[in-house]
Design a protein around this motif. Structure first.
Motif, PDB file in Angstrom:
ATOM      1  N   HIS A 160      13.836  19.517  -2.249  1.00 28.57           N
ATOM      2  CA  HIS A 160      14.122  18.110  -1.921  1.00 28.57           C
ATOM      3  C   HIS A 160      15.607  17.969  -1.660  1.00 28.57           C
ATOM      4  N   TYR A 161      16.069  17.664  -0.470  1.00 24.73           N
ATOM      5  CA  TYR A 161      15.280  17.398   0.727  1.00 24.73           C
ATOM      6  C   TYR A 161      15.859  18.164   1.906  1.00 24.73           C
ATOM      7  N   ILE A 162      15.052  18.427   2.899  1.00 23.71           N
ATOM      8  CA  ILE A 162      15.563  18.843   4.204  1.00 23.71           C
ATOM      9  C   ILE A 162      16.341  17.637   4.723  1.00 23.71           C
TER      10      ILE A 162
ATOM     11  N   ALA B 141      14.199   2.973  -4.584  1.00 21.69           N
ATOM     12  CA  ALA B 141      14.034   3.447  -5.963  1.00 21.69           C
ATOM     13  C   ALA B 141      12.677   4.124  -6.131  1.00 21.69           C
ATOM     14  N   SER B 142      12.200   4.752  -5.054  1.00 21.20           N
ATOM     15  CA  SER B 142      10.913   5.460  -5.117  1.00 21.20           C
ATOM     16  C   SER B 142      10.868   6.461  -6.263  1.00 21.20           C
ATOM     17  N   HIS B 143      12.036   7.065  -6.578  1.00 13.29           N
ATOM     18  CA  HIS B 143      12.101   8.067  -7.649  1.00 13.29           C
ATOM     19  C   HIS B 143      12.448   7.447  -9.000  1.00 13.29           C
ATOM     20  N   ALA B 144      12.861   6.188  -8.996  1.00 12.39           N
ATOM     21  CA  ALA B 144      13.607   5.649 -10.144  1.00 12.39           C
ATOM     22  C   ALA B 144      12.855   4.562 -10.907  1.00 12.39           C
TER      23      ALA B 144
ATOM     24  N   GLY C 117      -2.315   5.920  -6.796  1.00 16.10           N
ATOM     25  CA  GLY C 117      -2.924   6.697  -5.709  1.00 16.10           C
ATOM     26  C   GLY C 117      -1.950   6.697  -4.545  1.00 16.10           C
ATOM     27  N   GLU C 118      -2.032   5.696  -3.706  1.00 16.20           N
ATOM     28  CA  GLU C 118      -0.949   5.310  -2.792  1.00 16.20           C
ATOM     29  C   GLU C 118      -0.513   3.937  -3.248  1.00 16.20           C
ATOM     30  N   GLY C 119       0.730   3.606  -3.027  1.00 17.30           N
ATOM     31  CA  GLY C 119       1.151   2.252  -3.393  1.00 17.30           C
ATOM     32  C   GLY C 119       2.649   2.122  -3.470  1.00 17.30           C
ATOM     33  N   GLY C 120       3.102   0.890  -3.350  1.00 18.98           N
ATOM     34  CA  GLY C 120       4.534   0.607  -3.453  1.00 18.98           C
ATOM     35  C   GLY C 120       4.735  -0.815  -3.925  1.00 18.98           C
TER      36      GLY C 120
ATOM     37  N   PHE D 146       9.829   0.494  -4.995  1.00 15.13           N
ATOM     38  CA  PHE D 146       9.243   1.570  -5.807  1.00 15.13           C
ATOM     39  C   PHE D 146       8.119   2.250  -5.021  1.00 15.13           C
ATOM     40  N   SER D 147       7.870   3.524  -5.330  1.00 10.90           N
ATOM     41  CA  SER D 147       6.690   4.226  -4.809  1.00 10.90           C
ATOM     42  C   SER D 147       5.785   4.625  -5.974  1.00 10.90           C
ATOM     43  N   PHE D 148       4.483   4.531  -5.725  1.00 11.80           N
ATOM     44  CA  PHE D 148       3.494   4.945  -6.732  1.00 11.80           C
ATOM     45  C   PHE D 148       2.623   6.084  -6.217  1.00 11.80           C
TER      46      PHE D 148
ATOM     47  N   ASN E 253       0.793  -1.231   0.000  1.00 10.23           N
ATOM     48  CA  ASN E 253       0.000   0.000   0.000  1.00 10.23           C
ATOM     49  C   ASN E 253       0.830   1.288   0.000  1.00 10.23           C
ATOM     50  N   SER E 254       2.150   1.203   0.156  1.00 14.46           N
ATOM     51  CA  SER E 254       3.016   2.378   0.022  1.00 14.46           C
ATOM     52  C   SER E 254       4.467   1.930  -0.001  1.00 14.46           C
ATOM     53  N   ALA E 255       5.332   2.804  -0.455  1.00 19.26           N
ATOM     54  CA  ALA E 255       6.769   2.510  -0.398  1.00 19.26           C
ATOM     55  C   ALA E 255       7.254   2.504   1.049  1.00 19.26           C
ATOM     56  N   THR E 256       6.605   3.283   1.893  1.00 24.95           N
ATOM     57  CA  THR E 256       6.963   3.298   3.315  1.00 24.95           C
ATOM     58  C   THR E 256       6.743   1.914   3.918  1.00 24.95           C
ATOM     59  N   SER E 257       5.588   1.304   3.625  1.00 19.42           N
ATOM     60  CA  SER E 257       5.320  -0.068   4.077  1.00 19.42           C
ATOM     61  C   SER E 257       6.337  -1.026   3.467  1.00 19.42           C
ATOM     62  N   ALA E 258       6.646  -0.808   2.202  1.00 17.55           N
ATOM     63  CA  ALA E 258       7.596  -1.686   1.507  1.00 17.55           C
ATOM     64  C   ALA E 258       8.957  -1.656   2.210  1.00 17.55           C
ATOM     65  N   LEU E 259       9.418  -0.453   2.554  1.00 14.37           N
ATOM     66  CA  LEU E 259      10.715  -0.329   3.230  1.00 14.37           C
ATOM     67  C   LEU E 259      10.675  -1.017   4.596  1.00 14.37           C
ATOM     68  N   HIS E 260       9.549  -0.892   5.277  1.00 12.36           N
ATOM     69  CA  HIS E 260       9.412  -1.530   6.589  1.00 12.36           C
ATOM     70  C   HIS E 260       9.526  -3.053   6.482  1.00 12.36           C
TER      71      HIS E 260
HETATM   72  C1  PLP Z   1       7.996   9.028  -1.847  1.00 15.88           C
HETATM   73  C2  PLP Z   1       9.154   8.401  -1.193  1.00 15.88           C
HETATM   74  C3  PLP Z   1       9.039   7.411  -0.215  1.00 15.88           C
HETATM   75  C4  PLP Z   1       7.727   7.007   0.365  1.00 15.88           C
HETATM   76  O1  PLP Z   1       6.843   6.617  -0.592  1.00 15.88           O
HETATM   77  P1  PLP Z   1       5.295   6.382  -0.178  1.00 15.88           P
HETATM   78  O2  PLP Z   1       4.808   5.514  -1.298  1.00 15.88           O
HETATM   79  O3  PLP Z   1       4.668   7.740  -0.173  1.00 15.88           O
HETATM   80  O4  PLP Z   1       5.254   5.724   1.133  1.00 15.88           O
HETATM   81  C5  PLP Z   1      10.187   6.825   0.261  1.00 15.88           C
HETATM   82  N1  PLP Z   1      11.399   7.193  -0.170  1.00 15.88           N
HETATM   83  C6  PLP Z   1      11.559   8.173  -1.085  1.00 15.88           C
HETATM   84  C7  PLP Z   1      12.929   8.530  -1.519  1.00 15.88           C
HETATM   85  C8  PLP Z   1      10.448   8.827  -1.600  1.00 15.88           C
HETATM   86  O5  PLP Z   1      10.598   9.824  -2.461  1.00 15.88           O
END
Ligand code: PLP
Length: 390
Positions: A329-331, A158-161, A193-196, A182-184, A52-59
């Motif tokens: 991008h980014y603090i 690779a959220s950006h890639a 929408g949200e997704g990873g 990946f992030s979507f 459901n998100s890249a954040t979940s994926a990383l976890h």
């Molecule tokens: C957007 C992003 C995330 C998180 O992605 P979500 O799908 O919003 O959880 C993680 N890492 C990087 C580098 C991102 O740009």
């Protein structure tokens, strides 16, 4: 307002989501494995797990690799907080490796120096998370060599890639890492929408990620600790989560994927136009090594006040005042109050901090028109007092 990034939704994307809404399964249905299989094929990798998100994926990537209390994860300070937070969810310690000021990615030289020191001190990391900043792949072969020598696992953020290439292979192929994420999110290259999504070559990690995505529960009798008690029976084998993606989202992802190459080509075209115009301007751009092909999620520029006669905040305000939704991008993650409370301080990672002080992300999205881009260029020229007709 011209945003810095936004989604590109077609009528066929809408139809794909609508078809799911009229079907039997809104979640845990056939759209999810179809999307996973298509993405895995696109990237040239054996396994994909959509979440459901890249954040979940990383976890769950960290969990599948066994990260826990007392563990250590290193990442870049020039990233979204999620790249570091995944370790904290597991009770592990986070540290950072400063960036290369030209590529804006984690510096491989700084990583090597930090590993040498950590080896002496007995504080080597369990996991390193390189972040492909703005869509540009890190030097993964060099990082993989260090991973072998110092025995750490690699998760590529690779959220950006999405759609990027490194040495003729798609990012996601996992040739140099255990897991790629990946992030979507709608501002990224393609959206659900949200997704990873997680990719891996390893069948054991694939299985573990599938379990962690859905409560740690299996219905596969072959994986149970004892005999099944009937068709209702399932076993919880591990402490998992509900990180499932829905079928509506997976159908949107599948539909978006059919236009991914078109999205990437349009971004490359926009980048070429910016690059051409900015060649003699007093701003600096992210260096693009010839062994990588960026997905161009972001178009970051640096405003050095010595060269530009204006600082970042002034240029940022001028662009926002003309209706351009520039962003920063980014603090650096280590300067966030949460991480300062863990002992980090300003000055710890000077290249990331220097970059942050000068950074602006210009609008970059596949649906950006040439007229919109011309307006961005003219507004920036005005803010910097450079002539566009030189
Ligand atoms: C957007 C992003 C995330 C998180 O992605 P979500 O799908 O919003 O959880 C993680 N890492 C990087 C580098 C991102 O740009």
């Amino acid at each position: 307002m011209i945003p810095y990034g936004r989604q590109d939704i077609s009528e066929s994307d809408i139809a794909a989501v609508e078809a799911v809404l009229r079907s039997d399964f809104l979640t845990q249905g056939p759209a999810i494995p179809r999307f996973e299989k298509a993405m895995a094929e696109y990237c040239g990798v054996a396994h994909a797990v959509a979440v459901n998100s890249a954040t979940s994926a990383l976890h769950i990537a960290c969990r599948a690799l066994g990260l826990g209390a007392g563990g250590r994860l290193w990442t870049s300070p020039n990233t979204f907080v999620a790249s570091a937070n995944c370790a904290r969810y597991c009770g592990a310690e986070v540290d950072f490796v400063d960036i290369d000021p030209e590529t804006l990615n984690m510096s491989v030289a700084a990583l090597q120096t930090k590993l040498e020191q950590a080896e002496r001190e007995g504080t080597l990391p369990d996991i390193v998370v390189p972040v492909h900043f703005a869509g540009q792949p890190c030097d993964m072969a060099a990082i993989a060599e260090l991973a072998k020598r110092y025995d750490f696992a690699v998760i590529e953020d690779a959220s950006h890639a999405v759609g990027a290439q490194y040495r003729q292979e798609r990012t996601g192929a996992c040739t140099y890492s255990e897991i790629t994420v990946f992030s979507f999110h709608p501002v990224k290259i393609m959206t659900t929408g949200e997704g990873g999504l997680l990719f891996t070559r390893r069948a054991d990690l694939h299985e573990q990620l599938g379990l962690l995505r859905s409560h740690g529960i299996t219905r596969d009798t072959a994986k149970m600790t004892g005999p099944s008690q009937g068709d209702w029976y399932y076993e919880q084998l591990d402490l998992g989560y509900n990180y499932r993606i829905t079928d509506m989202q997976a159908a949107l992802g599948f539909s978006q994927m059919s236009r991914l190459d078109e999205f990437l080509a349009r971004r490359r075209d926009r980048v070429a136009r910016y690059d051409e115009v900015f060649r003699d301007w007093p701003i600096s751009l992210q260096k693009q090594p010839d062994w990588a092909q960026s997905a161009h999620h972001l178009y970051p520029i640096r405003i050095d006040p010595q060269r530009c006669g204006k600082n970042r905040a002034e240029v940022f305000a001028a662009l926002r005042a003309t209706g351009i939704g520039v962003n920063v991008h980014y603090i650096p993650v280590h300067t966030q109050p949460y991480y300062r409370a863990l002992g980090f301080a300003a000055g710890d990672f000077p290249e990331a901090e220097r970059y942050y002080a000068e950074a602006i992300s210009l609008p970059m999205f596949s649906a950006m028109t040439e007229a919109q881009q011309d307006f961005v260029i003219e507004s920036l020229a005005e803010a910097l007092e450079v002539s566009t007709h030189a």
